[in-house]
Design a protein around this motif. Structure first.
Motif, PDB file in Angstrom:
ATOM      1  N   PHE A 156       9.527  -3.891  17.605  1.00 46.27           N
ATOM      2  CA  PHE A 156       8.153  -3.435  17.443  1.00 46.27           C
ATOM      3  C   PHE A 156       7.319  -4.346  16.538  1.00 46.27           C
ATOM      4  O   PHE A 156       6.141  -4.579  16.828  1.00 46.27           O
ATOM      5  CB  PHE A 156       8.139  -2.009  16.884  1.00 46.27           C
ATOM      6  N   ALA A 157       7.894  -4.838  15.426  1.00 46.99           N
ATOM      7  CA  ALA A 157       7.089  -5.590  14.453  1.00 46.99           C
ATOM      8  C   ALA A 157       6.428  -6.826  15.054  1.00 46.99           C
ATOM      9  O   ALA A 157       5.218  -7.048  14.842  1.00 46.99           O
ATOM     10  CB  ALA A 157       7.949  -5.967  13.247  1.00 46.99           C
ATOM     11  N   PRO A 158       7.137  -7.682  15.803  1.00 44.81           N
ATOM     12  CA  PRO A 158       6.466  -8.866  16.362  1.00 44.81           C
ATOM     13  C   PRO A 158       5.357  -8.513  17.355  1.00 44.81           C
ATOM     14  O   PRO A 158       4.442  -9.322  17.577  1.00 44.81           O
ATOM     15  CB  PRO A 158       7.605  -9.621  17.064  1.00 44.81           C
ATOM     16  N   ARG A 159       5.412  -7.348  17.961  1.00 49.42           N
ATOM     17  CA  ARG A 159       4.394  -6.939  18.928  1.00 49.42           C
ATOM     18  C   ARG A 159       3.206  -6.251  18.240  1.00 49.42           C
ATOM     19  O   ARG A 159       2.043  -6.499  18.601  1.00 49.42           O
ATOM     20  CB  ARG A 159       5.018  -6.002  19.968  1.00 49.42           C
ATOM     21  N   LEU A 160       3.510  -5.410  17.255  1.00 49.46           N
ATOM     22  CA  LEU A 160       2.419  -4.720  16.550  1.00 49.46           C
ATOM     23  C   LEU A 160       1.628  -5.677  15.660  1.00 49.46           C
ATOM     24  O   LEU A 160       0.420  -5.486  15.465  1.00 49.46           O
ATOM     25  CB  LEU A 160       2.986  -3.572  15.704  1.00 49.46           C
ATOM     26  N   LEU A 161       2.311  -6.681  15.105  1.00 45.26           N
ATOM     27  CA  LEU A 161       1.648  -7.631  14.207  1.00 45.26           C
ATOM     28  C   LEU A 161       1.376  -8.970  14.881  1.00 45.26           C
ATOM     29  O   LEU A 161       1.154  -9.971  14.202  1.00 45.26           O
ATOM     30  CB  LEU A 161       2.519  -7.853  12.961  1.00 45.26           C
ATOM     31  N   GLN A 162       1.414  -8.996  16.186  1.00 47.31           N
ATOM     32  CA  GLN A 162       1.308 -10.258  16.928  1.00 47.31           C
ATOM     33  C   GLN A 162       0.018 -11.000  16.572  1.00 47.31           C
ATOM     34  O   GLN A 162      -1.072 -10.416  16.512  1.00 47.31           O
ATOM     35  CB  GLN A 162       1.343  -9.987  18.431  1.00 47.31           C
ATOM     36  N   ASN A 171       5.376 -14.029   4.853  1.00 41.52           N
ATOM     37  CA  ASN A 171       5.513 -13.044   5.933  1.00 41.52           C
ATOM     38  C   ASN A 171       5.877 -11.666   5.390  1.00 41.52           C
ATOM     39  O   ASN A 171       5.410 -10.644   5.909  1.00 41.52           O
ATOM     40  CB  ASN A 171       6.576 -13.488   6.922  1.00 41.52           C
ATOM     41  N   PHE A 172       6.699 -11.636   4.337  1.00 46.54           N
ATOM     42  CA  PHE A 172       7.092 -10.359   3.728  1.00 46.54           C
ATOM     43  C   PHE A 172       5.870  -9.624   3.187  1.00 46.54           C
ATOM     44  O   PHE A 172       5.680  -8.422   3.447  1.00 46.54           O
ATOM     45  CB  PHE A 172       8.115 -10.618   2.619  1.00 46.54           C
ATOM     46  N   PHE A 173       5.016 -10.323   2.446  1.00 42.51           N
ATOM     47  CA  PHE A 173       3.832  -9.670   1.869  1.00 42.51           C
ATOM     48  C   PHE A 173       2.798  -9.346   2.941  1.00 42.51           C
ATOM     49  O   PHE A 173       2.146  -8.294   2.882  1.00 42.51           O
ATOM     50  CB  PHE A 173       3.221 -10.556   0.788  1.00 42.51           C
ATOM     51  N   ASP A 174       2.656 -10.242   3.935  1.00 38.92           N
ATOM     52  CA  ASP A 174       1.668  -9.998   4.989  1.00 38.92           C
ATOM     53  C   ASP A 174       2.053  -8.818   5.879  1.00 38.92           C
ATOM     54  O   ASP A 174       1.180  -8.238   6.539  1.00 38.92           O
ATOM     55  CB  ASP A 174       1.495 -11.253   5.849  1.00 38.92           C
ATOM     56  N   SER A 175       3.360  -8.485   5.913  1.00 43.20           N
ATOM     57  CA  SER A 175       3.807  -7.336   6.715  1.00 43.20           C
ATOM     58  C   SER A 175       3.884  -6.064   5.875  1.00 43.20           C
ATOM     59  O   SER A 175       4.506  -5.088   6.293  1.00 43.20           O
ATOM     60  CB  SER A 175       5.176  -7.626   7.333  1.00 43.20           C
ATOM     61  N   TYR A 176       3.282  -6.099   4.677  1.00 48.69           N
ATOM     62  CA  TYR A 176       3.240  -4.942   3.772  1.00 48.69           C
ATOM     63  C   TYR A 176       4.643  -4.488   3.367  1.00 48.69           C
ATOM     64  O   TYR A 176       4.878  -3.301   3.125  1.00 48.69           O
ATOM     65  CB  TYR A 176       2.472  -3.777   4.407  1.00 48.69           C
ATOM     66  N   GLY A 177       5.571  -5.445   3.264  1.00 47.28           N
ATOM     67  CA  GLY A 177       6.917  -5.142   2.807  1.00 47.28           C
ATOM     68  C   GLY A 177       7.832  -4.547   3.849  1.00 47.28           C
ATOM     69  O   GLY A 177       8.976  -4.209   3.543  1.00 47.28           O
ATOM     70  N   LEU A 178       7.367  -4.433   5.091  1.00 43.68           N
ATOM     71  CA  LEU A 178       8.192  -3.837   6.152  1.00 43.68           C
ATOM     72  C   LEU A 178       8.985  -4.877   6.932  1.00 43.68           C
ATOM     73  O   LEU A 178       9.902  -4.540   7.673  1.00 43.68           O
ATOM     74  CB  LEU A 178       7.305  -3.035   7.121  1.00 43.68           C
ATOM     75  N   GLY A 179       8.654  -6.152   6.787  1.00 40.69           N
ATOM     76  CA  GLY A 179       9.344  -7.209   7.513  1.00 40.69           C
ATOM     77  C   GLY A 179       8.709  -7.454   8.873  1.00 40.69           C
ATOM     78  O   GLY A 179       8.056  -6.581   9.440  1.00 40.69           O
ATOM     79  N   VAL A 180       8.929  -8.662   9.392  1.00 42.62           N
ATOM     80  CA  VAL A 180       8.337  -9.029  10.686  1.00 42.62           C
ATOM     81  C   VAL A 180       9.348  -8.909  11.821  1.00 42.62           C
ATOM     82  O   VAL A 180       9.079  -9.336  12.938  1.00 42.62           O
ATOM     83  CB  VAL A 180       7.766 -10.467  10.636  1.00 42.62           C
ATOM     84  N   GLY A 181      10.527  -8.321  11.541  1.00 42.50           N
ATOM     85  CA  GLY A 181      11.476  -8.063  12.615  1.00 42.50           C
ATOM     86  C   GLY A 181      12.749  -8.881  12.493  1.00 42.50           C
ATOM     87  O   GLY A 181      12.703 -10.073  12.164  1.00 42.50           O
ATOM     88  N   LEU A 182      13.862  -8.247  12.744  1.00 43.23           N
ATOM     89  CA  LEU A 182      15.165  -8.914  12.688  1.00 43.23           C
ATOM     90  C   LEU A 182      15.198 -10.105  13.645  1.00 43.23           C
ATOM     91  O   LEU A 182      14.890  -9.975  14.827  1.00 43.23           O
ATOM     92  CB  LEU A 182      16.269  -7.922  13.055  1.00 43.23           C
ATOM     93  N   GLY A 183      15.590 -11.277  13.116  1.00 42.56           N
ATOM     94  CA  GLY A 183      15.717 -12.468  13.940  1.00 42.56           C
ATOM     95  C   GLY A 183      14.417 -13.159  14.257  1.00 42.56           C
ATOM     96  O   GLY A 183      14.393 -14.052  15.109  1.00 42.56           O
TER      97      GLY A 183
END
Length: 460
Positions: A98-104, A353-365
């Motif tokens: 989900f993260a790479p798609r929601l934050l694309q 990327n960690f801070f830009d994703s609000y600490g949730l991460g941009v996705g495994l791998g």
């Protein structure tokens, strides 16, 4: 799909072990992860390593041929570290999708693995990458490995088999390191092509300080040094505790020498930390009626040896210059090298990327880094990092078993092996996956069998 020669060997060994019983199967499985640069099966551009192929055979052995599925599931569900590892895997898989798609396209990343359209500095806009799938598969394999080893090592025989298998991993790693050292100009050099067939970039002929780097059966010197640090933690602790002390002592010394000879900056920088872990273990393991000869020797001899080494450096300018030049080339001047600058940019991008994703991460791998800590934060964020730390606390750091018994000493060795491997990963780890051997040691550490018969510790 193509089957490589090393894949055929893996399958033949696996079938033989299945016919022999669960003991040979788990021992062989503990050894095969040493082939970190090999591909047993090729699925397009993706390779399946021998260790992961053998995992399927261990699953067959544990759940069907030589084990009971209900007892395996029961032991896993009653294990606290299993629960935290499951949460890490679930969050990693969901975040990876989900993260790479929601934050694309909201930020740029250094992608993990080859990616078409990368910019000049290696960055691309955030979006789904191939690493999202491959790293999810690797992390799920780690979960299966931990579960199966936890179940197998919960019995006295299984515990001893896993302990012996990890020593076999150390012996195989030392063997391939020595073979790589003497291989130039010999027929051995051609044989390495069969276990260096994965789609990695192999750094087999690099020279540092006039010496050819050792990579053993791994793609690069840092990976070889990382595996060797796990051997140092595991076999060094067994030697200190007087368990399998003849074999474990030789493997410990050989691994220390090979790390230095590999000229890996991460390995040489992490080696003192690993030795400090072993010295602290010696302090708690010596003394009393069950203290061991090796632990007492380490506690007494190490400070004396360190002082003598310092005196030699002070009194001999030639020796000092030789040591300084070596450390300067390997460590001190490393931060200004192109490789270090590139890896530093990976970490800087990962932290951003960690801070830009609000600490949730941009996705495994999703992103590549050069430190396990940054990989955790950037890929799986605060939730995934918290799940891993809780797994580390409940599965590896918490004491288990009756102190100074065989199972407690082997569990202590597995704990130190995990910690030493993490030390190497913190310096140069690029992904969240710590490898199969880490979770084999973690499963051994988390298991608490009763009445394991092992060799008696050598008294002080």
């Amino acid at each position: 799909m193509g089957v490589e020669p090393i894949g055929i060997v893996t399958l033949l060994v696996g079938v033989f072990c299945l016919l022999r019983g669960s003991g040979p199967t788990v021992i062989a499985f503990s050894i095969f992860p040493v082939l970190g640069g090999a591909a047993a099966l090729l699925l397009g551009s993706t390779g399946i390593q021998p260790g992961h192929l053998f995992l399927g055979l261990l699953l067959l052995s544990t759940l069907m041929l030589h084990g009971n599925p209900s007892s395996t599931v029961d032991r896993a569900l009653r294990s606290q570290p299993f629960a935290w590892l499951v949460l890490l895997v679930l969050y990693g898989v969901l975040a990876g999708y989900f993260a790479p798609r929601l934050l694309q396209d909201t930020m740029t990343i250094v992608p993990l693995g080859p990616q078409a359209g990368a910019g000049i500095n290696g960055t691309i806009p955030l979006g789904p990458v191939s690493g999202n799938f491959t790293q999810a598969v690797y992390l799920f394999a780690d979960l299966v490995t931990f579960t199966l080893i936890l179940a197998v090592a919960s019995t006295p025989k299984g515990f001893r088999h896993v302990a012996i298998g990890l020593m076999g991993f150390g012996a195989a790693n030392v063997f391939f390191g020595i073979a790589d050292l003497i291989s130039p100009g010999t027929p051995i050099e051609g044989l390495f092509a069969y276990i260096r067939n994965a789609s990695y970039t192999f750094h087999a002929d690099e020279l540092v300080a006039g010496m050819r780097r050792i990579i053993g059966s791994w793609p690069e010197a840092s990976a070889f040094a990382g595996a060797s640090m796990a051997v140092i933690g595991y076999c060094g602790t067994l030697w200190i505790c007087g368990r399998h002390n003849k074999v474990s002592g030789y493997l410990f010394i050989a691994s220390c020498i090979l790390i230095v000879r590999s000229t890996s900056s991460g390995g040489i920088a992490g080696l003192p930390v690993c030795l400090a872990i072993l010295y602290a273990t010696s302090l708690f393991r010596c003394g009393g009626p069950t203290g061991t000869r090796a632990s007492l020797a380490v506690v007494l001899a190490f400070p004396i040896a360190a002082l003598l080494f310092i005196f030699v450096l002070v009194l001999s300018r030639d020796v000092y210059q030789l040591v300084y030049n070596f450390i300067d080339v390997i460590i001190l001047s490393k931060p200004t090298s192109l490789s270090a600058l590139e890896r530093g940019s990976w970490n800087a991008s990962g932290i951003s990327n960690f801070f830009d994703s609000y600490g949730l991460g941009v996705g495994l791998g999703t992103v590549r880094t050069s430190s396990f800590a940054v990989a955790l934060l950037s890929n799986v964020g605060v939730p995934g990092t918290l799940f891993f730390l809780l797994f580390l606390l409940t599965g590896i750091l918490m004491p288990r078993g009756t102190p100074r018994t065989y199972e407690a000493d082997v569990g202590l060795a597995a704990r130190n092996g995990c910690l030493c491997l993490i030390v190497g990963a913190l310096i140069s780890g690029s992904t969240v996956d710590l490898g199969l051997v880490f979770f084999i040691m973690a499963g051994l550490r988390s298991a608490v069998p009763r009445g394991v018969r092992g060799p008696a510790a050598e008294p002080a």
